[in-house]
Design an enzyme around this catalytic site. Structure first.
Site, PDB file in Angstrom:
ATOM      1  CG  HIS A 197      -3.329  -3.763  -2.908  1.00 21.23           C
ATOM      2  ND1 HIS A 197      -3.488  -3.629  -1.813  1.00 21.23           N
ATOM      3  CD2 HIS A 197      -1.992  -3.554  -3.119  1.00 21.23           C
ATOM      4  CE1 HIS A 197      -3.048  -3.085  -1.615  1.00 21.23           C
ATOM      5  NE2 HIS A 197      -1.888  -2.606  -1.917  1.00 21.23           N
TER       6      HIS A 197
ATOM      7  NE  ARG B  28       2.632  -5.357  -2.884  1.00 21.58           N
ATOM      8  CZ  ARG B  28       3.095  -3.907  -2.387  1.00 21.58           C
ATOM      9  NH1 ARG B  28       1.308  -3.222  -3.251  1.00 21.58           N
ATOM     10  NH2 ARG B  28       2.965  -3.411  -1.536  1.00 21.58           N
TER      11      ARG B  28
HETATM   12  C1  LIG Z   1      -5.681  -1.686   2.457  1.00 14.23           C
HETATM   13  C2  LIG Z   1      -4.059  -1.170   2.010  1.00 14.23           C
HETATM   14  C3  LIG Z   1      -2.803  -0.761   2.260  1.00 14.23           C
HETATM   15  C4  LIG Z   1      -2.205  -0.491   1.731  1.00 14.23           C
HETATM   16  N1  LIG Z   1      -0.567  -0.350   2.321  1.00 14.23           N
HETATM   17  C5  LIG Z   1       0.397   0.664   1.136  1.00 14.23           C
HETATM   18  C6  LIG Z   1       1.674   0.865   1.770  1.00 14.23           C
HETATM   19  O1  LIG Z   1       2.441   0.557   2.584  1.00 14.23           O
HETATM   20  N2  LIG Z   1       2.640   1.717   1.833  1.00 14.23           N
HETATM   21  C7  LIG Z   1       2.049   1.607   0.377  1.00 14.23           C
HETATM   22  O2  LIG Z   1       2.604   2.721  -0.337  1.00 14.23           O
HETATM   23  N3  LIG Z   1       0.644   2.454  -0.657  1.00 14.23           N
HETATM   24  C8  LIG Z   1      -0.500   1.115   0.559  1.00 14.23           C
HETATM   25  N4  LIG Z   1      -1.239   0.992  -0.222  1.00 14.23           N
HETATM   26  C9  LIG Z   1      -1.711   1.759  -1.579  1.00 14.23           C
HETATM   27  C10 LIG Z   1      -1.818   2.818  -1.328  1.00 14.23           C
HETATM   28  O3  LIG Z   1      -2.752   2.911   0.171  1.00 14.23           O
HETATM   29  C11 LIG Z   1      -2.947   3.862  -1.983  1.00 14.23           C
HETATM   30  O4  LIG Z   1      -2.316   3.550  -3.530  1.00 14.23           O
HETATM   31  C12 LIG Z   1      -2.624   5.014  -2.066  1.00 14.23           C
HETATM   32  O5  LIG Z   1      -3.309   5.644  -0.605  1.00 14.23           O
HETATM   33  C13 LIG Z   1      -3.908   6.221  -2.855  1.00 14.23           C
HETATM   34  O6  LIG Z   1      -3.661   7.457  -1.847  1.00 14.23           O
HETATM   35  P1  LIG Z   1      -4.800   8.034  -3.069  1.00 14.23           P
HETATM   36  O7  LIG Z   1      -4.646  10.331  -2.375  1.00 14.23           O
HETATM   37  O8  LIG Z   1      -4.082   8.311  -4.594  1.00 14.23           O
HETATM   38  O9  LIG Z   1      -6.216   7.844  -3.303  1.00 14.23           O
HETATM   39  P2  LIG Z   1      -7.570   7.872  -1.808  1.00 14.23           P
HETATM   40  O10 LIG Z   1      -6.150   7.573  -0.145  1.00 14.23           O
HETATM   41  O11 LIG Z   1      -8.137   6.416  -2.171  1.00 14.23           O
HETATM   42  O12 LIG Z   1      -7.992   9.368  -1.640  1.00 14.23           O
HETATM   43  C14 LIG Z   1      -9.277   8.908  -2.539  1.00 14.23           C
HETATM   44  C15 LIG Z   1      -9.872  10.385  -2.049  1.00 14.23           C
HETATM   45  O13 LIG Z   1     -10.907   9.978  -3.401  1.00 14.23           O
HETATM   46  C16 LIG Z   1     -12.090  10.935  -2.904  1.00 14.23           C
HETATM   47  N5  LIG Z   1     -12.776  10.342  -3.904  1.00 14.23           N
HETATM   48  C17 LIG Z   1     -13.456   9.467  -4.791  1.00 14.23           C
HETATM   49  N6  LIG Z   1     -14.082   9.644  -5.462  1.00 14.23           N
HETATM   50  C18 LIG Z   1     -14.383  11.031  -5.456  1.00 14.23           C
HETATM   51  C19 LIG Z   1     -15.753  11.500  -5.756  1.00 14.23           C
HETATM   52  N7  LIG Z   1     -16.402  10.722  -7.046  1.00 14.23           N
HETATM   53  N8  LIG Z   1     -15.853  13.067  -5.946  1.00 14.23           N
HETATM   54  C20 LIG Z   1     -14.845  13.543  -4.931  1.00 14.23           C
HETATM   55  N9  LIG Z   1     -14.326  13.078  -3.944  1.00 14.23           N
HETATM   56  C21 LIG Z   1     -14.058  11.782  -4.319  1.00 14.23           C
HETATM   57  C22 LIG Z   1     -12.482  10.354  -0.914  1.00 14.23           C
HETATM   58  O14 LIG Z   1     -12.942  10.701  -0.076  1.00 14.23           O
HETATM   59  C23 LIG Z   1     -10.837  10.483  -0.987  1.00 14.23           C
HETATM   60  O15 LIG Z   1     -10.532  11.018  -0.059  1.00 14.23           O
HETATM   61  C24 LIG Z   1      -2.377   0.581   0.757  1.00 14.23           C
HETATM   62  C25 LIG Z   1      -3.697  -0.016  -0.486  1.00 14.23           C
HETATM   63  C26 LIG Z   1      -4.703  -0.693   0.833  1.00 14.23           C
HETATM   64  C27 LIG Z   1      -5.242  -0.869   0.076  1.00 14.23           C
END
Ligand SMILES: Cc1cc2nc3c(=O)[nH]c(=O)nc-3n(C[C@H](O)[C@H](O)[C@H](O)COP(=O)(O)OP(=O)(O)OC[C@H]3O[C@@H](n4cnc5c(N)ncnc54)[C@H](O)[C@@H]3O)c2cc1C
Length: 645
Positions: A409, A338
């Site tokens: 992203h 990327r």
């Molecule tokens: C459009 C898009 C497409 C993508 N496609 C891919 C893909 O195909 N393959 C891949 O590997 N990755 C992909 N990614 C990246 C991937 O989706 C993310 O890196 C990953 O889902 C992050 O997961 P996470 O559990 O760390 O956080 P998130 O899924 O962002 O979850 C964050 C959580 O924290 C909570 N939260 C945040 N702040 C607070 C707070 N202060 N207090 C309480 N709760 C809070 C939210 O409510 C949520 O529940 C993509 C990202 C995007 C934007």
């Protein structure tokens, strides 16, 4: 030690000794265990219910711990992970194209431009296969081949097909799997979910994380929760750029406030700019839409050879098209990583070859693939992405090429964690995109879901036991003065925000911050621009606290108040991102410093000076942060100049 202060000067990554292949197995065999009967006596707070948080909370609940789960949405399953489209990597080698744990490890280290820890990355590659098994067992409907085996496609930065997918909704399907596992625990009484809660502080008692303070987003009440350990799984912060592909609600508040309580912040300047997003259309936009990278398997990227060519794409003959990725990177072609693709797209547009009304777009063209494979195959592979594109732009990508442009992203930076995923605050863990992650200076596509799930399903549940075994439950409650002090501090900030009553909205200031970030801390950076960014961010932050207008009250559902608090944090984090970028005088992965490039415009890494994780310690309001360096030692791969030619 006084409440809410922590001192820890040494960075110990706690990487286990021994051969790379055995580190995780040996570590698992050596960590301390909490006996099944004792687990229910421990309370663990998990903030965030994306793939990392939901998988961690479900697994910890299944193990028998008492888990409190928090998220800002109305339901855990609306976490931003739901948006992930393209897929999840795993070294299963189903199609026998030569994949292996070693190759996935190697590609990830190389893709991250040798700025990640070998031990963590190897463990990630090793666990990738378990994730797929777990998800399949949960019923995640991955695409399958004719013979019934799971199908794979390729993603940028890899020459094998190792990306498992469920059409263009992989994140959603994986999250449904994790959510089902979570709800099973809710039913069993091991996990209690707290939706609509925003964590606004982490509470430290005697140098340990012992709970959180959160705002009930429906009632405005400030609530405190005590625990034996706290896990932050709150996602990434690329919305600091205002326009990004992240959900509008994505934010940095939890990790930033933890940082201010003593958790060191690593590599804040590493932001991935994704090459295949819909171009910006105008001022009213609140987010940018991603088109999955998987599209570059069959879509070919090109621009007209003539600058400003006004002809529609189908009237530009083949010989007058520049397939610039294929031309510059013949080995990987459209599937370069990327960072490489994004820079190439921006550069060609900056030279005046861009297409569309703004000139800031290139074509992603499926006509060859449709001719070769037939429209049904393309519909089967990417149908929902094509539908989404058509709904947003009004153009039919089966007939005309998509137009794409890079957008912020993913943030490789985040809270520094050791091999056990613990931050520099004992008892405070960070997982998923919230930690500084295993991706180094650039993340390969489909590796974020893999990392979040590896952290949540397989790593944290083992390593947290090691900590808890040494810290018996002691009956601490939220009556402790540290909780009262933290609640008061949060309430004071809420009051302060509401009392300014200035003239500019938080959105307006955030938009301006985003512009500064994109212009000077975005795709490429230089010392002069970064210095300018730092002074502009400081001025904007000063203006925010003098002139922001936050309507509504504290004791009610108040989106403006929530948002203003997040922008306040972005205004601090943004400065650290610029300082970190200024400090790193090399080009690596997503971090392209214009002063450091090869004669043909490729990034110039300086391993002698910068083969380290840059780790920042908060030193108090108005004080410069202190930089610590975690050296990156490469025992098993030899860092080389990255080439995809
Ligand atoms: C459009 C898009 C497409 C993508 N496609 C891919 C893909 O195909 N393959 C891949 O590997 N990755 C992909 N990614 C990246 C991937 O989706 C993310 O890196 C990953 O889902 C992050 O997961 P996470 O559990 O760390 O956080 P998130 O899924 O962002 O979850 C964050 C959580 O924290 C909570 N939260 C945040 N702040 C607070 C707070 N202060 N207090 C309480 N709760 C809070 C939210 O409510 C949520 O529940 C993509 C990202 C995007 C934007």
């Amino acid at each position: 030690m006084t409440a809410n202060t922590v001192t820890r000067s040494v960075l110990d990554a706690k990487i286990p000794p021994g051969p790379l292949q055995d580190k995780w197995s040996n570590h698992k065999a050596s960590v301390k265990l909490v006996s099944p009967a004792n687990k229910r006596r421990y309370t663990i707070i998990v903030v965030g219910t994306g793939l990392a948080g939901a998988s961690a909370a479900a697994t910890l609940g299944e193990l028998g711990y008492n888990v409190l789960s928090f998220c800002i949405q109305d339901s855990p399953r609306r976490a931003h992970s739901v948006a992930a489209q393209g897929g999840i990597n795993a070294a299963k080698n189903y199609q026998n194209d030569g994949d292996s744990v070693w190759r996935l490890f190697y590609d990830t280290i190389k893709g991250g431009d040798y700025r990640a820890r070998e031990a963590n990355v190897y463990r990630l590659a090793e666990l990738s296969a378990n994730i797929i098994d777990q998800a399949v067992a949960q019923g995640v409907p991955f695409a399958r081949e004719y013979g019934g085996l799971l199908a794979n496609r390729s993603f940028g930065g890899a020459q094998v097909s190792r990306t498992f997918y469920a059409r263009g909704q992989t994140g959603q399907q994986l999250l449904l799997g994790a959510y089902s596992a979570l709800m099973r625990q809710v039913d069993r009484g091991t996990v209690k979910i707290h939706p609509y809660r925003e964590m606004l502080d982490v509470v430290i008692v005697d140098g340990r994380a012992r709970g959180i303070v959160a705002r009930n987003l429906l009632t405005g009440e400030i609530e405190a929760y005590a625990a034996d350990a706290v896990v932050l799984a709150t996602g990434g912060y690329s919305t600091v750029f205002y326009l990004s592909t992240n959900a509008v609600n994505s934010n940095a508040t939890a990790i930033w406030r933890a940082h201010k309580r003593g958790a060191f912040f690593a590599n804040p300047c590493f932001t991935q700019i994704h090459p295949t997003c819909l171009p910006e259309t105008g001022e009213g936009q609140s987010k940018l839409t991603l088109m999955s990278e998987s599209l570059r398997n069959d879509g070919r990227v090109w621009v007209p050879k003539k600058k400003g060519d006004p002809r529609p794409p189908d009237q530009i003959p083949e010989e007058e098209r520049d397939y610039f990725l294929e031309r510059r990177y013949p080995a990987y072609g459209n599937l370069v990583p990327r960072d490489i693709a994004s820079r190439a797209v921006k550069a060609i547009c900056d030279e005046g070859y861009g297409v569309g009304p703004t000139g800031r777009a290139v074509y992603l063209d499926f006509s060859d693939a449709i001719r070769r494979l037939g429209v049904d195959v393309i519909r089967e592979r990417y149908g929902n992405l094509f539908d989404m594109y058509r709904e947003i732009t009004g153009e039919d990508p089966y007939k005309v090429p998509m137009r794409i442009y890079p957008a912020p992203h993913y943030t490789m930076g985040g809270l520094w964690v050791d091999y056990n995923l613990m931050t520099t605050v004992p008892g405070l863990y960070a997982i998923g995109e919230a930690n500084f992650s295993d991706h180094g200076a650039n993340r390969l596509g489909a590796s974020a879901l893999m990392q979040g799930l590896a952290d949540g399903y397989f790593i944290l549940p083992v390593t947290i036991g090691d900590f808890l075994a040494d810290h018996r439950p002691d009956g601490l409650t939220t009556d402790h003065p540290a909780f009262r002090a933290s609640v008061k501090q949060v309430q004071d900030q809420v009051k302060r925000l509401l009392s300014i009553n200035g003239k500019r909205t938080a959105r307006d200031i955030h938009r301006e911050l985003g512009r500064v970030m994109w212009d000077y801390v975005g795709m490429s950076r230089n010392a002069q621009g970064l210095q300018k960014a730092i002074s502009e961010i400081r001025a904007l932050r000063e203006e925010f606290w003098r002139n922001v207008k936050v309507p509504g009250r504290a004791d009610e559902f108040n989106k403006n108040l929530e948002y203003a608090g997040r922008v306040a944090d972005f205004l601090e984090l943004a400065e650290l991102m610029a300082i970190d970028a200024l400090e790193r005088e090399e080009s690596c992965g997503c971090h392209f410093r214009e002063e450091y490039q090869t004669p043909d415009g490729e990034p110039l890494r300086r391993d002698d000076l910068f083969a380290h994780v840059a780790v920042w310690e908060y030193k108090g309001e108005g004080q410069p942060e202190q930089l610590h360096k975690e050296p990156l030692i490469f025992e098993f791969v030899q860092p080389t100049q990255r080439s995809y030619k």
